[in-house]
Structures are given as structure tokens and as C-alpha cells.
Write an enzyme that holds these catalytic residues in place. Structure first.
Site, PDB file in Angstrom:
ATOM      1  N   CYS A 431       0.845  -1.183   0.000  1.00 47.37           N
ATOM      2  CA  CYS A 431       0.000   0.000   0.000  1.00 47.37           C
ATOM      3  C   CYS A 431       0.891   1.247   0.000  1.00 47.37           C
ATOM      4  CB  CYS A 431      -0.893  -0.048   1.229  1.00 47.37           C
ATOM      5  SG  CYS A 431      -2.323   0.990   1.089  1.00 47.37           S
ATOM      6  N   GLU A 433       4.130   0.955   2.108  1.00 45.61           N
ATOM      7  CA  GLU A 433       5.175   0.599   3.047  1.00 45.61           C
ATOM      8  C   GLU A 433       6.574   0.757   2.486  1.00 45.61           C
ATOM      9  OE1 GLU A 433       2.322  -0.519   2.235  1.00 45.61           O
ATOM     10  OE2 GLU A 433       1.807  -2.339   3.278  1.00 45.61           O
TER      11      GLU A 433
END
Lengths: 746, 264
Positions: A431, A433
Site C-alpha cells: 500500500c 510501506e
């Protein structure tokens, strides 16, 4: 796109997702041979992996250039009974659910019933986890205080670095042999374990070479039957490529892509790793092959584009492994989150954009596929052209690419102790990270529901939705005489739940290290071979565990509402407020509107609210960051929700910010929907008050109206907006594919 | 000496009020009373109470009465403006003072402009041009760009539709240009009134007598204003006008360009 790509893309989009029993059956067959019982766990896992790759169906789709599927055909999706065994009910839910469903045929259901379930009963990781965690963990988990990623999917948040473009698997075999030969049985008490681990790694390298050769054989069979002279020639080329990689280092663009693809299939066949494995910095990795091919005339720009496009299709052919239980019913998670990075900086810190960056962006724009997803890394060193090109794709409305801040990513990684070079070679995956690609295992361990903790605090340890006592007695809220009283109670409650979560994590990490090593993944991620340690046991150069905070906007606004209306303005007593919440504002719509409209809210560049945000961030950060995990690494935080803000909202009653019971929370670090009323600059200023550099990623979702991006002037203004946010160390500017996705819309 | 002013809005990320990303401060009070005024709440010099027509799904549902306009100090305005300096720096933007007619609150405006200069914030003043020239002289040194509205060339019609003569407006424009100020003409295309071939031709020849290099911002008519009148229980004297099509706007631009002027 040309006819071939158009056809392959169409096939991929229209293919129906189905559950494939093949992997589960082969795995079970292998374990039933009794071989596994005679060897160590890692070697058994490696032999099982090899058995699967030796026997699984080889699929070559018509017209494709890059070959290999995880299942028997596109979108045939295996299960991983050793992680979580699907019950018959689960399969029925998957088959029948309204949202994205997976077809389950009769034979699959029968084989699950007769062979898979009986064999794996009690042994799956999911069952082990629920046996080992304590009752505090379970009651917090049931209340929705946190989720646990590893109960259904293996840890595996990692992205590949550049080593496969320089070395073949035969080279890795040599490295493994060297590592074994260096083992010191006289002085190293772990020498035996290391030998087993390295032996297991070696077996998996053999397995992947066998798998590639099986493709070459299958293609050669097809050549015999092929009547079209051009396709015959093409198949010959594919066979050559599969014979060369992954055994040897790639020598050209095509081989590089095919090599990566075999590796990708290996990773997603070995385990159902959580979500994000991908080639990472594709425009950097492929550039030497691209330039060489163009220079010696063996590759044209059009060839490269076509190869990339057929490569793109392969990702879209692999849906996410389906979940079990309640998550299977509620979640429409369907794709994995392969996030290809382009742009950013080179290892030496220079602007990393090149001709391939823009070619890949062309591919993204034309393909419009859910997977792989894509992002541009934007550094202060990159030209505005990169950002403008990205915005022109974004305005076409399919959500890609996301826009990340390279300079923030690098600082985040360096703060965590990565070398400057590793940081520059890193990026963002999944997402949002942050990771050091090729060298880090950065595991997301679960979402953490900050707002639920506040609700439990307001009820002195009781979950008002269920009436169960899930937290500690942090004090009767009716007796709080100041906002500080409330914050202290919240802090104690938060500390309690963080501890519960981390205790569970420590157990789960060891369960994976012991029962579910990942020798194939270990070959790929540095320095597992050198360390003789598994990826799941701390073999990687960097080992990070994340807890992802959710609901920053909602909790800030709720606390701000209590501070403002109860303690500062004294408009309402805390007792009266709690009664209103209990009744979900029933009959008190006027007061609810006051809470909604007359409370200082996050997202307006108003320090009254934003200072509370900072305080909550600081508490959460201090309680998690730097605590040791069991892999020689540390715990970190990040702030992202994927779709979980909907689930987390569904377990929380009404809150003081005016939010009605059971409705979604704010997502990421975005303000509560409708709470920001001063435009995008105010949102950005508020969001920048979070210290992004101490996180491993945050998600601010700025949506633009396509009309705004219609002309060059509008795009220029957004460029300024993004550059300003990034100047303030913002991590990510635009993201929309994490949620709201709908496969029918493309 | 700290002048107090009356403003009725501060809009951030204003992208049509000058270069870059801007914060627009709307000063209350206007000597004109244009039939098509987009901000009828801005005309009176003082805060006033308006009853909003309540509609469903409108967040103001429970407010009913709203006071439009608030007394503020220079510091208060500057505190809001300065919040977005990072965006101004990045985009070569700044602050725009609009109205109403900002020149009506000349002391307050002057203090704001001086503060902006002190903080190195780029300034734009959006004006109808209807003020004593001495006011311009007072603020000229602190204004980077004037956005200067022209409307109707024919003075009788100007008087009818705006309530004032355009002589002062035209004279001030000449003087500003003579003083070497950076001025951009803005022309809001009110259908049938401003956008007639005749009026446009007259405006063009007037501009050409001043300075061939002037750029003219063509602003298409926007119906949003009408709804505001409905909400505020005011009668819009020009209701039912249609927004121009893109082709019509391009025709207007072409008319300017054919005459050798830059239109955008």
C-alpha cells in the site's frame, strides 16, 4: 497496444477466478509420502516446493511471450492448507459471495473434504496461532482492536532487488555451497540448523530451474504442432529463454522479464505471502538490457513495450489467495498489491528517471489493469516532467500511478538504520510501506484500531458494543475533571493493547520461524544465504515488524470534540455526552450537527485539533517504535488502512466527533470525510504535522476532480501542491487503488 | 495604530486569482452594484445577518441565520495567510485581495500589503478600479499585480448595470499604466451585456489606446451566482442567463487576438 496484447489483456480481464486444488493436492501428496517426517522442517518445506513445481500443470497461453502461471490457467488460484485450511463453508462462501467470487468446482470441494481437511486438521498455522495466543489477545481481536495478518497469510512483505539481473540460480547455488562450506561446527552452535536451512535453499533453486525447463519442454512440444511460421519462431525463442533463465543470468530484456516471472511464481507458490512481492524498481533493473538491445539492434522500443505489456498481463492473471472465515465473506480483496516503482534516484543519488521510466508509464496508461499496480517515486531531483506525466495518467481516472516522495522514503529508511545506498535502492510497496528492496523483510503484523481504544477508554475497559470487558480499568470517564485525565487514561489503555498485540506477534513470529520457513524466499533476499538463516527467522539484512495505526482523523476529531465541548466550552457534561453516544445521538440530531460543524477538526490547519493528532501519534510511536522483534529487528509504525477502516468502524458505536455507530472511520491520515473545509492546502498542512519520517509510510488520499487536471495549468498547480507536501516530508500524495476498486470498472 | 477591517471570506488554494497557488482575502463593501454580482453578500460595508434558505443535505441546515462578514485585525488575517507560505514559495503564488472592492478599506488594505511586503509575500489586488486615485498612489508600492476589471464601455449602460460611471475607472487605469504598474485586465463575459460584439470592439479599441501589450483575462459567465441569490432571498435582476459555450468564448478570444491583444 497491438492485437496480441489486446487479446491477452482481454483474456486476463474476462478470465473467471477459480479455486485450484492442484497445489493443495500435490502438497498433501508429498507430505503423505512420509519423506517430510525424515528430514528437518526447512528441508521438508523445500522438498514439498520442489514436488509441486515438478508436477504442477504447465500452462502456455496462446500468443503470450512471457510464460508461466501459478494455477492450471489464468486466475486459477491455489489454497495453502498448511497456513489456513479452507472449510467447506469457506469454499461455499467464496463460490457464492456477491462481491468478487471464486468458482469452486465439485471435484475441488470433494478433494478438500476427503483429503485436504482431514490431513491438515490441527496443523495449519492458523490453528496453531489460535491455540497459542492468550485470552486477552483473543478478546481484543474479537472486539476489533486489531487484526492479525499472519493468521491467514504468510509473512512476506518484501520486494526484489537487482541481484537476479546479475546472477543466475546456478550462481546462487554456488553461494549456498560456499556458505555451507564455511559453517563452523566446532564453534557455531547453530551450524546444524544453518546447514539444514541452506540445504533447503539449495533444493528450491533446483526446483525453479526444473520448473523453467518444464516450460521449455512444453513449448518445444507446441512448436511441433504449430502451423503459423511466425509463432513457431516465437515459440522457439521462448524455449531458448526458458532454458537460459533462471539458471543463468539474463543476457537481454526478454530473458530479464521471464527470469523475474519465474521467480515471482516461485514466491507465490511457496507460500501465500502477504501481498506485495514485485520487481520493485523496474526502470532501473531493466535499463542496461534495454539500452544494450537498442544499441545492438536486437530490440526496438516497440518490442520492449510489447514484452512489458505481456509481462503486465501475467500479474493480472494471479488473484490474491482467498481468505477464510468472516474475512472471506466480508472482504472483496481480490488482487494482491504488487506495486511497481519507477523514477526516484539511483544508488549514487542522481536523478533515476530514464527513457524506460516513460516507456513503463506508457505501458501503465495503456494497460489499465488492476495488477500490477504502479507508483512514481518523486524526488526533488526528478524533473517536473515525471510528475506531469504521472498526473496525466491519473486524470484518466483508473487510480494509477500513486505518487510517492523518494526523499522522505530515503530518510525514513535511514532513520531505521539502513545504509544510504540501500535506502536509495528502496521504495514503497504494497500500500505505502517503505522498504529496502532485496534486503529487508518488513512484515505488516496487523491494523490497530486507535478509535476503538478510545471508545474502550471512555467505558473504563468495557466494549460498549458487546458489553464485554476487554481492556483494563483505566478510570471512570464520568470522574475525569480535565482533558489530561482522559488522555492519561487513553494512554494506559493504549499501552495495554499494544502490549497484548506485541505479545501475540512474538508468538506468531516464532511459529512461522519454526514451522513455516520460506527457503525459496530466503534465496532471493539478502543476506539469508550468507547468514544461513531463513527469511522468516531473521535471515534478512533488515528485519522490521509493523503495526499499522488506523483512524487518525476520527480519533483526533473525537478527542478534539471532548476537549472543546466538554472541558473548554463546558457545553455538555461528559456523562451527558456518553449517554448521547450510547443512544447513537437518537433524537439529538441538532447536537450531533454541532459536534460535526462546530468542533475544531483535523484537516483544516488548525492547531487546536492538530496538536491532539500529534499527541496521539507520539504516544503510539513511543509505545511501538524500537521494541525488539524475534528476528533481530524492531517494531515500527505506519499509518495506512487499505479497506480496514470500514471493518474497524463497524465494531465501534457512535463517537464524539459526530460519527454515527458502526459507520466507517477516516482512512489513512486523511481527514474524516467532510471535516476538512479549507481546501487541499489546509489538509496538506495538517497532514504534514505528523512526523512522517518516523513512520514506515502514511497514506494521505488526495482526490482531484478530473476537470481540475484537464488543462496544463491545473496540472501545474497540482505539481506545486505535491512538491510543497513533499517539501514538508509528506510520504504519499495520491492513492486510490487500495480501496474502492471494482474489477468491473476497467 | 492597528486598523480593523471587515472581511467575509478567506479562500485558500485559490487558483484563478493571479499566478501560482494563492490565498484570496475577500474584503467587504463595494461602491458598485452590478446586476450580475457574484458576491452579493460583499456589497455592504458592514457585517450583516442573512437568512439562508434551508435545503436538505446542506451542512448549514441547522444554522439558519448567518452573519456575513467579520471584523478582523491585520494580525488575524496575516496569521491565516502565512499558513500557506510554503505553497506560495513553491508555486510563485501569494495573496490576493479581492472583494467587494478592497480599495474601499484603504487603510486596512495598506497595512495588510505592508505586512505582506515585510514577509516577502507576493500581492495581487483585484479591483473594480472605482476609487480615488490617491488610494492607488498610497498602495502602489506594495502591490505586485493589479487585476483590473473592465465591464461596459458605453458609460450610460455602465451606469445602468453597475450603478456608477466608468470615467473614473478608465482614468485610473491610464494613470496606473503611466506609473508603470503591472496590470492585467479582467473581463467577465456577462451574456448580452459585456459579450456583445459592439461592447467588445469598444473595449478593445480602448485598451489599444492604452497599451498594446496588456493581457486580457476572459472570464466566462458562471451561473453559480444565481443560486446564491436564491439562497439569500435576493432577487437576481439577470436570472436565466446561459453560460457561454467554449466556441463562443473562443470567438471572443479570437476577437481580441485579431486586434493584436493577448487574451487568455
Amino acid at each position: 497496444m497491438n492485437k496480441r496484447v489486446e487479446k491477452l489483456r482481454e483474456q486476463s480481464i474476462s478470465a473467471k477466478a477459480a479455486i485450484s486444488r492442484e497445489r493443495a493436492v500435490l502438497l498433501t501428496e508429498f507430505y503423505k509420502t512420509g519423506q517430510a517426517a525424515q528430514v528437518s522442517v526447512p528441508v521438508a518445506r523445500a522438498l514439498a516446493f520442489k514436488y509441486i513445481l515438478e508436477h504442477k500443470t504447465i500452462c502456455i497461453n496462446e500468443g503470450e511471450l512471457i510464460v508461466g502461471e501459478r494455477g492450471e490457467q489464468p486466475k486459477a488460484t491455489p489454497t495453502y492448507p498448511e497456513i489456513c485450511t479452507h472449510s467447506l463453508d469457506d469454499l461455499d462462501i467464496l463460490n457464492n459471495r456477491e462481491k468478487v467470487s471464486y468458482t469452486v468446482d465439485k471435484t475441488t470441494r470433494e478433494s478438500q473434504d476427503r483429503e485436504i481437511i482431514p490431513f491438515w486438521f490441527g496443523m495449519s498455522i492458523r490453528e496453531r496461532i489460535f491455540r497459542e495466543v492468550d485470552k486477552n489477545w483473543k478478546s481484543a481481536y474479537d472486539a476489533g482492536v486489531f487484526t492479525e495478518f499472519m493468521e491467514q497469510r504468510a509473512p512476506g512483505h518484501s520486494v526484489l532487488g537487482n541481484k537476479i539481473y546479475r546472477k543466475g540460480f546456478l550462481d546462487f547455488q554456488q553461494e549456498i555451497k560456499n556458505s555451507i562450506s564455511k559453517l563452523d561446527f566446532f564453534n557455531d552452535p547453530e551450524a546444524f540448523q544453518k546447514r539444514e536451512q541452506l540445504t533447503a535453499m539449495f533444493i528450491t533453486t533446483e526446483a525453479l530451474i526444473i520448473f523453467a525447463n518444464r516450460h521449455a519442454e512444453k513449448v518445444r512440444e507446441l512448436i511441433a504442432d504449430e502451423t503459423d511460421a511466425n509463432r513457431k519462431k516465437e515459440l522457439g525463442k521462448i524455449a531458448e529463454v526458458c532454458e537460459r533463465v533462471p539458471a543463468n543470468a539474463p543476457t537481454n530484456f526478454w530473458e530479464a522479464l521471464q527470469y523475474y516471472w519465474f521467480v515471482h511464481l516461485g514466491v507465490i507458490t511457496e507460500l501465500n505471502t502477504w501481498d506485495s512481492f514485485n520487481p520493485g524498481r523496474l526502470d532501473q533493473h531493466l535499463l542496461p538490457f534495454y539500452r544494450q538491445g537498442i544499441k545492438d539492434g536486437s530490440l526496438t522500443k516497440e518490442d520492449a513495450k510489447e514484452l512489458l505489456q505481456t509481462f503486465w498481463v501475467k500479474f493480472n492473471n494471479q488473484p490474491a489467495p482467498p481468505k477464510v472465515g468472516v474475512t472471506a465473506q466480508e472482504s472483496n480483496t481480490y488482487t494482491d498489491f504488487c506495486l511497481i516503482n519507477v523514477g526516484g534516484v539511483k544508488e549514487n543519488g542522481e536523478d533515476g528517471t530514464n527513457e524506460l521510466t516513460y516507456l513503463i508509464l506508457d505501458v501503465i496508461e495503456e494497460m489499465r489493469l488492476l495488477q500490477p499496480s504502479s507508483m512514481v517515486q518523486v524526488s526533488k531531483k526528478n524533473p517536473d516532467r515525471l510528475l506531469k506525466r504521472a498526473l496525466k495518467i491519473i486524470r484518466t481516472g483508473f487510480g494509477q500511478p500513486s505518487v510517492f516522495n523518494t526523499d522522505a522514503i530515503i530518510q525514513e529508511l535511514i532513520r531505521q538504520g539502513k545504509s544510504l545506498q540501500d535506502a536509495r535502492n528502496g521504495g514503497s510497496s504494497g500500500c505505502v510501506e517503505t522498504g529496502a528492496f532485496g534486503k529487508e523483510s518488513y512484515i505488516l503484523t496487523g491494523y490497530f484500531n486507535l478509535v476503538k481504544v478510545l471508545e474502550i477508554t471512555l467505558n473504563n475497559g468495557v466494549d460498549p458494543v458487546t458489553g464485554k470487558e476487554v481492556g483494563i480499568k483505566s478510570g471512570d470517564a464520568n470522574k475525569f475533571t480535565s482533558f489530561d485525565d482522559l488522555m492519561n487514561a487513553f494512554k494506559n489503555q493504549l499501552q495495554y493493547f499494544i502490549n497484548v498485540k506485541i505479545k501475540g506477534n512474538i508468538i506468531i513470529e516464532r511459529l512461522y520461524a519454526q514451522y513455516m520457513p520460506a527457503p525459496f524466499m530466503s534465496v532471493l533476499i539478502d543476506d539469508c544465504i550468507q547468514n544461513g538463516k531463513d527469511y522468516n527467522a531473521g535471515g534478512a539484512k533488515y528485519n522490521t515488524s509493523y503495526i499499522q495505526g488506523v483512524g487518525m482523523g476520527s480519533i483526533t476529531d473525537s478527542l478534539s470534540a471532548i476537549k472543546y465541548h466538554v472541558f473548554d466550552q463546558e457545553k455538555v457534561s461528559i456523562a451527558a455526552l456518553l449517554t448521547l453516544l450510547k443512544n447513537d445521538f437518537n433524537g439529538e440530531e441538532n447536537f450531533r450537527q454541532q459536534l460535526l460543524n462546530e468542533t475544531p477538526k483535523y484537516g483544516n490547519d488548525d492547531n487546536y485539533a492538530d496538536d491532539i493528532l500529534r499527541e496521539v501519534f507520539e504516544m503510539f510511536f513511543q509505545m511501538v517504535d524500537g521494541r525488539p522483534n524475534t528476528k533481530g529487528g524492531t517494531y515500527r509504525i505506519n499509518l495506512l488502512p487499505t479497506t480496514v477502516h470500514v471493518y474497524f468502524g463497524s465494531v465501534i458505536g457512535a463517537m464524539p466527533d459526530g460519527r454515527k455507530a458502526l459507520t466507517p472511520l477516516s482512512e489513512g491520515i486523511s481527514p474524516v470525510q467532510g471535516a476538512d473545509r479549507n481546501g487541499p492546502t489546509a489538509v496538506i498542512k495538517s497532514a504534514a504535522k505528523i512526523d512522517h519520517l518516523r513512520t514506515g509510510g502514511t497514506l494521505l488520499n488526495q482526490k482531484f476532480t478530473p476537470q481540475f487536471l484537464e488543462d496544463d495549468e491545473g496540472i501545474q498547480k497540482i505539481v506545486h501542491l505535491i512538491r510543497s507536501y513533499f517539501k514538508m516530508d509528506g510520504h504519499l500524495f495520491h492513492k486510490s487503488w487500495c480501496y474502492n476498486f471494482n474489477i468491473n470498472s476497467f | 495604530m492597528n486598523p480593523i477591517g471587515i472581511i467575509y471570506d478567506i479562500k485558500k488554494f485559490a487558483v484563478h486569482d493571479g499566478p501560482g497557488i494563492r490565498t484570496t482575502v475577500f474584503l467587504k463593501g463595494c461602491p458598485l452594484s452590478c446586476w450580475w454580482c457574484h458576491n452579493p453578500e460583499s456589497q455592504s460595508r458592514f457585517p450583516e445577518s442573512k437568512t439562508e434558505l434551508l435545503t436538505k443535505n446542506n451542512l448549514k441546515l441547522f444554522r439558519g441565520n448567518e452573519t456575513i462578514g467579520v471584523e478582523v485585525s491585520v494580525e488575524e488575517v496575516m496569521r491565516e495567510v502565512e499558513k500557506d507560505i510554503v505553497f506560495f514559495d513553491e508555486s510563485d503564488g501569494g495573496v490576493t485581495f479581492s472583494g467587494g472592492e478592497p480599495l474601499m478599506q484603504d487603510e486596512f488594505l495598506l497595512s495588510l500589503l505592508k505586512q505582506c511586503r515585510l514577509k516577502d509575500i507576493h500581492t495581487v489586488v483585484d479591483t473594480s478600479g472605482y476609487a480615488d486615485y490617491s488610494v492607488f498612489e498610497k498602495i502602489n508600492d506594495y502591490v505586485n499585480i493589479y487585476l483590473y476589471d473592465l465591464k461596459i464601455y458605453d458609460n450610460q449602460k455602465h451606469l445602468k448595470y453597475t450603478g456608477v460611471s466608468n470615467q473614473l475607472i478608465h482614468q485610473n487605469l491610464k494613470q496606473l499604466l503611466k506609473a508603470g504598474k503591472n496590470v492585467k485586465i479582467r473581463l467577465a463575459l456577462i451574456p448580452g451585456i459585456v459579450d456583445s460584439l459592439e461592447n467588445l470592439a469598444q473595449i478593445i479599441s480602448f485598451i489599444k489606446t492604452l497599451d498594446d501589450e496588456l493581457t486580457v483575462d476572459i472570464l466566462p459567465y458562471n451561473k453559480i451566482g444565481e443560486n446564491k441569490y436564491n439562497r439569500m432571498n435576493l432577487v437576481h435582476q439577470l436570472s436565466g442567463l446561459e453560460q457561454q459555450t467554449e466556441a463562443e468564448i473562443n470567438r471572443v478570444k479570437l476577437q481580441f487576438e485579431t486586434a493584436g491583444l493577448k487574451a487568455s
